[in-house]
Write a protein that holds these residues in place. Sequence first.
Motif, PDB file in Angstrom:
ATOM      1  N   PRO A 195     -20.349  -6.019 -14.196  1.00  0.00           N
ATOM      2  CA  PRO A 195     -19.981  -4.892 -15.066  1.00  0.00           C
ATOM      3  C   PRO A 195     -19.052  -5.312 -16.203  1.00  0.00           C
TER       4      PRO A 195
ATOM      5  N   LEU B 176     -16.489  -3.667 -18.606  1.00  0.00           N
ATOM      6  CA  LEU B 176     -15.725  -2.414 -18.602  1.00  0.00           C
ATOM      7  C   LEU B 176     -14.988  -2.218 -19.922  1.00  0.00           C
ATOM      8  N   LYS B 177     -14.691  -0.955 -20.210  1.00  0.00           N
ATOM      9  CA  LYS B 177     -13.927  -0.633 -21.412  1.00  0.00           C
ATOM     10  C   LYS B 177     -12.443  -0.917 -21.244  1.00  0.00           C
TER      11      LYS B 177
ATOM     12  N   ALA C  85     -12.854   1.709 -14.337  1.00  0.00           N
ATOM     13  CA  ALA C  85     -12.887   2.025 -15.772  1.00  0.00           C
ATOM     14  C   ALA C  85     -14.336   2.251 -16.212  1.00  0.00           C
TER      15      ALA C  85
ATOM     16  N   LYS D 210     -17.892   1.895 -17.733  1.00  0.00           N
ATOM     17  CA  LYS D 210     -18.679   0.677 -17.908  1.00  0.00           C
ATOM     18  C   LYS D 210     -19.453   0.731 -19.221  1.00  0.00           C
TER      19      LYS D 210
ATOM     20  N   TYR E 298      -8.620  -9.700 -14.915  1.00  0.00           N
ATOM     21  CA  TYR E 298      -9.650  -9.256 -15.836  1.00  0.00           C
ATOM     22  C   TYR E 298      -9.485 -10.014 -17.164  1.00  0.00           C
TER      23      TYR E 298
ATOM     24  N   GLY F 113     -15.295  -6.132 -24.185  1.00  0.00           N
ATOM     25  CA  GLY F 113     -15.101  -5.441 -22.917  1.00  0.00           C
ATOM     26  C   GLY F 113     -14.365  -6.345 -21.945  1.00  0.00           C
TER      27      GLY F 113
END
Length: 451
Positions: free
Chosen positions: A338, A340-341, A347, A349, A382, A401
Motif C-alpha cells: 500500500p 499511503l497518503k 491512513a 491509500k 515509513y 506517498g
Amino acid sequence: MFLGPKLAFQFIRMFARLNYRFLLPGLFLLSSFGVWFSPVFAQAADDPGTSSDVGNNSTDNSDNNVEESDENPKNKPKKPVVDPETKRYNDLLKTGLLKVFEGEATFNYARLEKFGATHPIPRVRAAVALALGRMGRPAGIKILHRMIERDGEWVRQAAYKGLADIGSKTSLEYFYVGAKSSDREIRIASFRGMGKTRDPGAREVLLKKGLKSDDKEIVKASILGLGYYQVPEDIRTFIDYLNSNDEELQKASVEALGRHKTRTSMKILEDSFKDKVNLRNQILDTLTEQKNSFAIFALLRILDANSGSPDIVNEISARLYKLKAVGKYMTVIADNTPLLKEPYVGAPKIRDLEVGEVGKVVTKNSVAYILPVDGQRIEDFYFKVLVNTKYKDAFTETVQGWVFGKYIQIRTISIPKEEKEPKKKGKKPSILDDMGPSEPEPSTQPEESNP
C-alpha cells in the motif's frame, strides 16, 4: 788552327765536363724559382690535395660540382602550375566556407542570407543551408525557402535538409512538394521534416505514404517522424518494426520510442532490453537521453533485474551518474504494497504498488511502527517515496506517498568520493598528459530497509 782528330776529341770532352759542372746547379736554381716565374712550374708545384684558382682541372672538384648541381633546387621537379582561374576559385571557396562557419558560430543571419543568395560557388551556398538547419531557429526558414525557389539541385537538397532540421509548420507546403520530388535526397528530407512539425495532416502522409514506401530511408524517416507526435496508437507501429528482421528499422523504432517520451514507450524499451541483445547499448543511450522520471526508473528496474551482471551494472551506473540521479531509490519487494497518503497505520491509500516497482526515497518518518507481516510482528519506519503515476490522464509523471520499510529495498546512488572533494589548486597539468582519468562511476550498493 787545325787540330787533329785525337786532340779535337779531347777538347770536346773537356768542354762537356766543364759545362756539366755548371749545368746541373743551374737547373736546380731554375726549378726553385720556377714557381713564381713559370706557369708550367707553378702547376707542377701545387699539392694535389689543395685547390688552386689557376688551371685547376682536378677530378675531385669536378665531382663536387656534380653533387652541387644535384642539390640545386632548380633541378628538382617543379610543382604543377595552377592556372590563375583555378587558384582564384580555390581561394574563394576556402574563404567562403570559413565565413559561413563564422556566421553560424556568431548567429550572423545577415551574412548567411547574403552568402546564400549571392555567393558564386554552389558548395558555399549549400553550406549556408546546412548551417541554417543546424542553428535551428525560425530566422533561417525564409532564407531556406528562397534558396529552394531560386537555386539549383545541389543547393536545394541542402536547403531541404536544413528545413527538416528545423521542422517548422511554415515549411509544410515545401515538404508536401518535396515528398513528390524526383530527387531522392529531397524526398527523404521532406518525410523527415514532416514529423517535427507535429501537424495532423503530415502524420497522415507519414502513415499512408511514408511507411508504405519502397525506399527504406523514407520508411525510417517516417518512423522517426511519428515519434514526435506521442500518439498512443503509434506504439503498435513501433513494436512491429522493433520485432522486424531488419536491424536498421529496429534501431529507428528504438529512437522513435525514445522521442515518444511516455511511460508506455519507456516500458517497451525496458522490456526489450532482455531480448534485443544487439540493441542494448542503444536502448540504454535512448533512455539516458530522455532525462525524465520514466527513463530513470526504467534504468533502475533494468539495474535490479541484471544486478548479477557486472558489465550491465557498470553501464547503467555510468548513465545514472550522467543523469545526476543520486540519492536513495527503493524497489518494491512485496506485492500489493500500500502507498499511503500519511505515515501511519490506517491512513488513506493512494494505490497498491507492484513487485519490482521503483521510486525515489524522499525522506524517512521519525516514528517507528510495529505491523504484522507474514505472521510476524515487524518494527520499521515509513518512507516517503516518489513513484510514477498509473493513470494515463494524470497531469504529472509522479506521485508521492508513504510506504512501510519492510516492503521495500533501498539502494543508494552516491557521487564518487573524487567528485565530492573540492579540487585543490596546484600545478597545471602537463600538456603531454593527453590521457585524462576515466570518469568515476557512482556506487549503487543496495541497503537494508531497516536502518
